[in-house]
Scaffold this active site. Structure first.
Site, PDB file in Angstrom:
ATOM      1  N   LYS A   1      -6.501  -3.459   8.568  1.00 53.51           N
ATOM      2  CA  LYS A   1      -6.553  -2.026   8.581  1.00 53.51           C
ATOM      3  C   LYS A   1      -6.661  -1.743   7.142  1.00 53.51           C
ATOM      4  O   LYS A   1      -5.824  -2.043   6.185  1.00 53.51           O
ATOM      5  CB  LYS A   1      -5.508  -1.259   9.241  1.00 53.51           C
ATOM      6  CG  LYS A   1      -5.755   0.197   9.076  1.00 53.51           C
ATOM      7  CD  LYS A   1      -4.753   0.992   9.917  1.00 53.51           C
ATOM      8  CE  LYS A   1      -4.929   2.640   9.951  1.00 53.51           C
ATOM      9  NZ  LYS A   1      -4.915   3.250   8.763  1.00 53.51           N
TER      10      LYS A   1
ATOM     11  N   HIS B   1      -7.631   5.091   4.391  1.00 58.47           N
ATOM     12  CA  HIS B   1      -6.069   5.337   4.435  1.00 58.47           C
ATOM     13  C   HIS B   1      -6.061   6.777   4.226  1.00 58.47           C
ATOM     14  O   HIS B   1      -4.915   7.130   3.357  1.00 58.47           O
ATOM     15  CB  HIS B   1      -5.253   4.574   3.845  1.00 58.47           C
ATOM     16  CG  HIS B   1      -3.703   4.198   4.432  1.00 58.47           C
ATOM     17  ND1 HIS B   1      -3.284   3.244   4.442  1.00 58.47           N
ATOM     18  CD2 HIS B   1      -2.854   5.279   4.880  1.00 58.47           C
ATOM     19  CE1 HIS B   1      -1.955   3.341   4.934  1.00 58.47           C
ATOM     20  NE2 HIS B   1      -1.861   4.879   5.320  1.00 58.47           N
TER      21      HIS B   1
ATOM     22  N   ARG C   1      -6.359   7.067   0.000  1.00 58.60           N
ATOM     23  CA  ARG C   1      -5.651   6.317  -0.876  1.00 58.60           C
ATOM     24  C   ARG C   1      -6.310   5.985  -2.189  1.00 58.60           C
ATOM     25  O   ARG C   1      -5.436   6.107  -3.456  1.00 58.60           O
ATOM     26  CB  ARG C   1      -4.708   5.198  -0.313  1.00 58.60           C
ATOM     27  CG  ARG C   1      -3.910   5.550   0.780  1.00 58.60           C
ATOM     28  CD  ARG C   1      -2.722   4.183   0.991  1.00 58.60           C
ATOM     29  NE  ARG C   1      -2.116   4.197  -0.338  1.00 58.60           N
ATOM     30  CZ  ARG C   1      -0.898   4.828  -0.623  1.00 58.60           C
ATOM     31  NH1 ARG C   1      -0.370   5.421   0.195  1.00 58.60           N
ATOM     32  NH2 ARG C   1      -0.333   4.535  -1.752  1.00 58.60           N
TER      33      ARG C   1
END
Length: 316
Positions: A189, A213, A216
């Site tokens: 992921k 994410h 990020r």
């Protein structure tokens, strides 16, 4: 005064208007890119589409999935367990459920709801912890397991620390070791390049999540912008391509599916209804997204989730 940031994406004068946040905010960049994608209409001979989707050998009612949330059971003070509640929604709707960083006892409680669940583990510097959590997930009936390969750097330029646990880089050799340690499909992921997609494939991953994410990485390329290249690179490999980040409507889901995703996860989009109404709120949100997805599929003559055509998407 409205800030404007330079953008490679279509827009007036090549600029994206930003009313809040910073120019390096990958979530804003992603949102504006998703909204810039236009859909051509192909309505002659169209029929009502089917949403049933096969994921890693199992059939689900829709390509829309639950997200890999973490720590939500700490949010509510009234005894509710949001992580179990959205797992219950996944079970009721026959959707794939995902769980992020949780201790073993919390993961076991979520898994006991009975929804097919993917456990995503942080890239702990102590690799034995990763292997232990993989084994625990397998013993508790997980559908698949994986690691957040992108959660490495903190804002201070050092490896991040979460709940007192130091994180570290995951190598291709590490991924191969994790994948070989379990009978479950292993998923990487946080893929945002063809380079990492190919490394994950070669390491034995059965699936990847194209994602930044929830922002990020600063100035991160939108997942839907890199999806076509990753799809082409993995053609014929059998690696499932999941996608998340900014998928808030069925229209967003359609764009990601058309550009190469096999399935999509909706995260922040279900957060408010989850915390306000629990399972019922999630069910209502996903049903609405399914309606929107089918609407666009009908307008573009897509009969089922195996028939998406990226040529209907225009970004110029």
């Amino acid at each position: 005064m409205e800030e404007k940031i330079k953008s490679p994406w279509p827009g007036p004068e090549g600029l994206i208007p930003v009313t809040s946040g910073k120019a390096d905010d990958s979530n804003l960049i992603n949102r504006h890119y998703l909204d810039s994608l236009l859909v051509e209409m192909r309505v002659i001979d169209s029929a009502e589409p089917a949403l049933e989707t096969e994921i890693l050998g199992r059939k689900f009612s829709s390509p829309i999935m639950m997200p890999a949330f973490s720590h939500l059971n700490k949010v509510c003070k009234d005894g509710r367990k949001p992580m179990q509640e959205y797992a219950e929604a996944a079970k009721l709707l026959n959707l794939l459920n995902w769980v992020g960083m949780e201790p073993d006892d919390e993961y076991a409680a979520i898994a006991s709801v009975g929804a097919p669940t993917v456990r995503i583990i942080k890239p702990f510097a102590d690799h034995d912890v990763i292997l232990e959590q993989i084994a625990f997930a397998e013993a508790h009936g997980a559908f698949a397991v994986g690691v957040d390969i992108d959660h490495i750097a903190g804002k201070d330029g050092h490896f991040d620390v979460v709940d007192g646990q130091p994180l570290g880089t995951i190598t291709q050799k590490d991924i191969a070791r994790y994948a070989a340690s379990t009978k479950l499909p292993f998923i990487a992921k946080g893929i945002l390049s063809v380079t990492d997609a190919l490394k994950a494939r070669d390491a034995g991953c059965k699936g990847i999540v194209v994602s930044h994410h929830h922002g990020r990485i600063p100035f991160g390329i939108p997942p839907t912008a890199i999806l076509p290249d990753i799809k082409k690179a993995l053609e014929g490999s059998g690696v499932a391509i999941f996608c998340d980040c900014g998928i808030d409507t069925g229209y967003d889901a359609y764009k990601a599916l058309a550009l190469g995703a096999d399935t999509v996860a909706v995260g922040r989009g279900i957060l408010a209804p989850l915390l306000k109404e629990g399972t019922d709120g999630v069910v209502k949100k996903v049903k609405k997204m399914n309606e929107q997805l089918k609407e666009l599929m009908m307008y573009t003559n897509i009969a089922d989730t195996g028939s998406f055509d990226r040529c209907v998407i225009h970004n110029k």
